[in-house]
Design a protein around this motif. Structure first.
Motif, PDB file in Angstrom:
ATOM      1  N   LEU A 190       0.828  -1.205   0.000  1.00 35.46           N
ATOM      2  CA  LEU A 190       0.000   0.000   0.000  1.00 35.46           C
ATOM      3  C   LEU A 190       0.864   1.257   0.000  1.00 35.46           C
ATOM      4  O   LEU A 190       0.521   2.261  -0.637  1.00 35.46           O
ATOM      5  CB  LEU A 190      -0.923  -0.003   1.213  1.00 35.46           C
ATOM      6  CG  LEU A 190      -2.026  -1.063   1.237  1.00 35.46           C
ATOM      7  CD1 LEU A 190      -2.756  -1.047   2.573  1.00 35.46           C
ATOM      8  CD2 LEU A 190      -3.008  -0.848   0.090  1.00 35.46           C
ATOM      9  N   GLY A 191       1.994   1.183   0.715  1.00 32.20           N
ATOM     10  CA  GLY A 191       2.874   2.338   0.800  1.00 32.20           C
ATOM     11  C   GLY A 191       3.533   2.699  -0.515  1.00 32.20           C
ATOM     12  O   GLY A 191       3.946   3.849  -0.712  1.00 32.20           O
ATOM     13  N   ALA A 192       3.622   1.727  -1.431  1.00 31.58           N
ATOM     14  CA  ALA A 192       4.242   1.992  -2.733  1.00 31.58           C
ATOM     15  C   ALA A 192       3.281   2.671  -3.705  1.00 31.58           C
ATOM     16  O   ALA A 192       3.718   3.237  -4.712  1.00 31.58           O
ATOM     17  CB  ALA A 192       4.753   0.686  -3.337  1.00 31.58           C
ATOM     18  N   VAL A 193       1.997   2.636  -3.391  1.00 36.90           N
ATOM     19  CA  VAL A 193       0.997   3.174  -4.328  1.00 36.90           C
ATOM     20  C   VAL A 193       1.055   4.698  -4.455  1.00 36.90           C
ATOM     21  O   VAL A 193       1.103   5.222  -5.578  1.00 36.90           O
ATOM     22  CB  VAL A 193      -0.420   2.706  -3.931  1.00 36.90           C
ATOM     23  CG1 VAL A 193      -1.475   3.394  -4.800  1.00 36.90           C
ATOM     24  CG2 VAL A 193      -0.525   1.187  -4.060  1.00 36.90           C
ATOM     25  N   PRO A 194       1.054   5.468  -3.346  1.00 36.59           N
ATOM     26  CA  PRO A 194       1.059   6.929  -3.494  1.00 36.59           C
ATOM     27  C   PRO A 194       2.255   7.479  -4.270  1.00 36.59           C
ATOM     28  O   PRO A 194       2.064   8.326  -5.160  1.00 36.59           O
ATOM     29  CB  PRO A 194       1.035   7.435  -2.041  1.00 36.59           C
ATOM     30  CG  PRO A 194       0.366   6.338  -1.283  1.00 36.59           C
ATOM     31  CD  PRO A 194       0.862   5.080  -1.926  1.00 36.59           C
ATOM     32  N   PRO A 195       3.505   7.041  -4.004  1.00 34.34           N
ATOM     33  CA  PRO A 195       4.613   7.561  -4.810  1.00 34.34           C
ATOM     34  C   PRO A 195       4.499   7.198  -6.286  1.00 34.34           C
ATOM     35  O   PRO A 195       4.841   8.021  -7.156  1.00 34.34           O
ATOM     36  CB  PRO A 195       5.850   6.898  -4.180  1.00 34.34           C
ATOM     37  CG  PRO A 195       5.441   6.542  -2.807  1.00 34.34           C
ATOM     38  CD  PRO A 195       3.996   6.191  -2.902  1.00 34.34           C
ATOM     39  N   ALA A 196       4.018   5.987  -6.582  1.00 38.34           N
ATOM     40  CA  ALA A 196       3.841   5.587  -7.977  1.00 38.34           C
ATOM     41  C   ALA A 196       2.802   6.466  -8.657  1.00 38.34           C
ATOM     42  O   ALA A 196       2.990   6.924  -9.799  1.00 38.34           O
ATOM     43  CB  ALA A 196       3.433   4.114  -8.057  1.00 38.34           C
ATOM     44  N   TRP A 197       1.696   6.731  -7.947  1.00 35.42           N
ATOM     45  CA  TRP A 197       0.662   7.613  -8.488  1.00 35.42           C
ATOM     46  C   TRP A 197       1.199   9.025  -8.686  1.00 35.42           C
ATOM     47  O   TRP A 197       0.912   9.681  -9.697  1.00 35.42           O
ATOM     48  CB  TRP A 197      -0.536   7.631  -7.552  1.00 35.42           C
ATOM     49  CG  TRP A 197      -1.550   8.680  -7.915  1.00 35.42           C
ATOM     50  CD1 TRP A 197      -2.545   8.585  -8.838  1.00 35.42           C
ATOM     51  CD2 TRP A 197      -1.637  10.003  -7.365  1.00 35.42           C
ATOM     52  NE1 TRP A 197      -3.251   9.760  -8.903  1.00 35.42           N
ATOM     53  CE2 TRP A 197      -2.711  10.652  -8.016  1.00 35.42           C
ATOM     54  CE3 TRP A 197      -0.905  10.699  -6.392  1.00 35.42           C
ATOM     55  CZ2 TRP A 197      -3.073  11.961  -7.721  1.00 35.42           C
ATOM     56  CZ3 TRP A 197      -1.261  12.005  -6.100  1.00 35.42           C
ATOM     57  CH2 TRP A 197      -2.340  12.619  -6.752  1.00 35.42           C
ATOM     58  N   LEU A 198       2.000   9.496  -7.728  1.00 39.66           N
ATOM     59  CA  LEU A 198       2.566  10.843  -7.810  1.00 39.66           C
ATOM     60  C   LEU A 198       3.494  10.975  -9.011  1.00 39.66           C
ATOM     61  O   LEU A 198       3.445  11.966  -9.748  1.00 39.66           O
ATOM     62  CB  LEU A 198       3.324  11.154  -6.516  1.00 39.66           C
ATOM     63  CG  LEU A 198       3.747  12.603  -6.291  1.00 39.66           C
ATOM     64  CD1 LEU A 198       2.521  13.499  -6.119  1.00 39.66           C
ATOM     65  CD2 LEU A 198       4.643  12.698  -5.060  1.00 39.66           C
ATOM     66  N   PHE A 199       4.340   9.974  -9.215  1.00 41.67           N
ATOM     67  CA  PHE A 199       5.262   9.994 -10.354  1.00 41.67           C
ATOM     68  C   PHE A 199       4.481   9.980 -11.668  1.00 41.67           C
ATOM     69  O   PHE A 199       4.790  10.740 -12.601  1.00 41.67           O
ATOM     70  CB  PHE A 199       6.195   8.787 -10.285  1.00 41.67           C
ATOM     71  CG  PHE A 199       7.151   8.700 -11.448  1.00 41.67           C
ATOM     72  CD1 PHE A 199       8.265   9.521 -11.510  1.00 41.67           C
ATOM     73  CD2 PHE A 199       6.926   7.797 -12.480  1.00 41.67           C
ATOM     74  CE1 PHE A 199       9.147   9.445 -12.585  1.00 41.67           C
ATOM     75  CE2 PHE A 199       7.787   7.715 -13.553  1.00 41.67           C
ATOM     76  CZ  PHE A 199       8.908   8.540 -13.607  1.00 41.67           C
ATOM     77  N   TYR A 200       3.466   9.137 -11.740  1.00 39.90           N
ATOM     78  CA  TYR A 200       2.651   9.059 -12.949  1.00 39.90           C
ATOM     79  C   TYR A 200       1.965  10.402 -13.226  1.00 39.90           C
ATOM     80  O   TYR A 200       1.935  10.875 -14.368  1.00 39.90           O
ATOM     81  CB  TYR A 200       1.600   7.961 -12.796  1.00 39.90           C
ATOM     82  CG  TYR A 200       0.594   7.913 -13.922  1.00 39.90           C
ATOM     83  CD1 TYR A 200       0.921   7.341 -15.153  1.00 39.90           C
ATOM     84  CD2 TYR A 200      -0.680   8.456 -13.760  1.00 39.90           C
ATOM     85  CE1 TYR A 200       0.002   7.306 -16.190  1.00 39.90           C
ATOM     86  CE2 TYR A 200      -1.606   8.426 -14.789  1.00 39.90           C
ATOM     87  CZ  TYR A 200      -1.260   7.856 -16.001  1.00 39.90           C
ATOM     88  OH  TYR A 200      -2.171   7.834 -17.031  1.00 39.90           O
ATOM     89  N   SER A 201       1.433  11.019 -12.180  1.00 42.54           N
ATOM     90  CA  SER A 201       0.768  12.305 -12.347  1.00 42.54           C
ATOM     91  C   SER A 201       1.743  13.374 -12.815  1.00 42.54           C
ATOM     92  O   SER A 201       1.398  14.231 -13.643  1.00 42.54           O
ATOM     93  CB  SER A 201       0.123  12.744 -11.026  1.00 42.54           C
ATOM     94  OG  SER A 201      -0.883  11.846 -10.637  1.00 42.54           O
ATOM     95  N   GLY A 202       2.976  13.320 -12.284  1.00 43.61           N
ATOM     96  CA  GLY A 202       3.977  14.295 -12.702  1.00 43.61           C
ATOM     97  C   GLY A 202       4.367  14.137 -14.157  1.00 43.61           C
ATOM     98  O   GLY A 202       4.494  15.117 -14.898  1.00 43.61           O
TER      99      GLY A 202
END
Length: 203
Positions: A21-33
């Motif tokens: 679960l902790g890996a999801v927010p950074p992955a989403w953030l990178f994708y959004s960037g």
């Protein structure tokens, strides 16, 4: 009764999914960037968001002991993954600043020396390194429980420095970073408040 229900339910929940679960927010953030979803300055937005999430995790980790001590809610098995995720979120925050934001080594060194909020933030990160390195059962056995617990009291100093980093980072006296810092200081202070013994009342 509520605490017993929560504890009995959490006993059935393993701790390892927190890493996923902790890996999801950074992955989403990178994708959004990458896809342009973070506005005109995606690097600054990623840098800020990773640091903010790191503070949330710091506060979550500091809540574990008070919840057990005063609320009889045992979240101890989740404290290690929370701590490890905290380190990697803060490391991500730092890497974005180093690699994507400043980039120039001489400027990085100058900022660490001349800008107090950078100095404090770097100090907090350095304090976290021995904590994450020894966040395993082998280190507990090697150091002994007493020395390990003493070492991991660095968590409190690192947490307070992290809050001060946020306060010093923003321009002017903004309420949000001060609230975070006050919560962190309050949670740390709870460790030194003695728990009152319950006095049995005869019927």
């Amino acid at each position: 009764m509520i605490a017993q229900f929560i504890n009995s339910t959490l006993r059935k929940v393993p701790a390892w999914p927190l890493y996923v679960l902790g890996a999801v927010p950074p992955a989403w953030l990178f994708y959004s960037g990458v896809t342009g979803g973070l506005g005109v300055d995606p690097v600054k937005e990623m840098e800020h968001q990773m640091g903010l999430w790191g503070l949330w995790l710091i506060i979550a980790g500091l809540c574990v002991t008070p919840l057990r001590r005063w609320g009889n809610i045992n979240l101890m098995k989740f404290r290690r993954p929370i701590g490890i995720l905290t380190f990697f979120y803060i490391a991500g925050h730092l890497l974005i600043w180093l690699v994507l934001d400043v980039q120039i080594p001489s400027q990085i060194l100058a900022d660490i020396i001349k800008r107090p909020y950078v100095t404090i933030g770097m100090g907090a990160f350095v304090l976290m390194i021995p904590l994450v390195v020894t966040s395993n059962n082998w280190s507990v056995r090697k150091l002994g429980a007493a020395k390990w617990q003493k070492l991991h009291k660095l968590t409190y100093l690192a947490a307070i420095l992290g809050g001060l980093h946020f306060v010093w980072l923003v321009k002017g006296w903004q309420i949000e970073p001060m609230i975070y810092t006050a919560v962190i200081v309050g949670l740390v202070a709870l460790r030194w408040i003695p728990k009152r013994k319950r006095v049995a009342v005869a019927a």
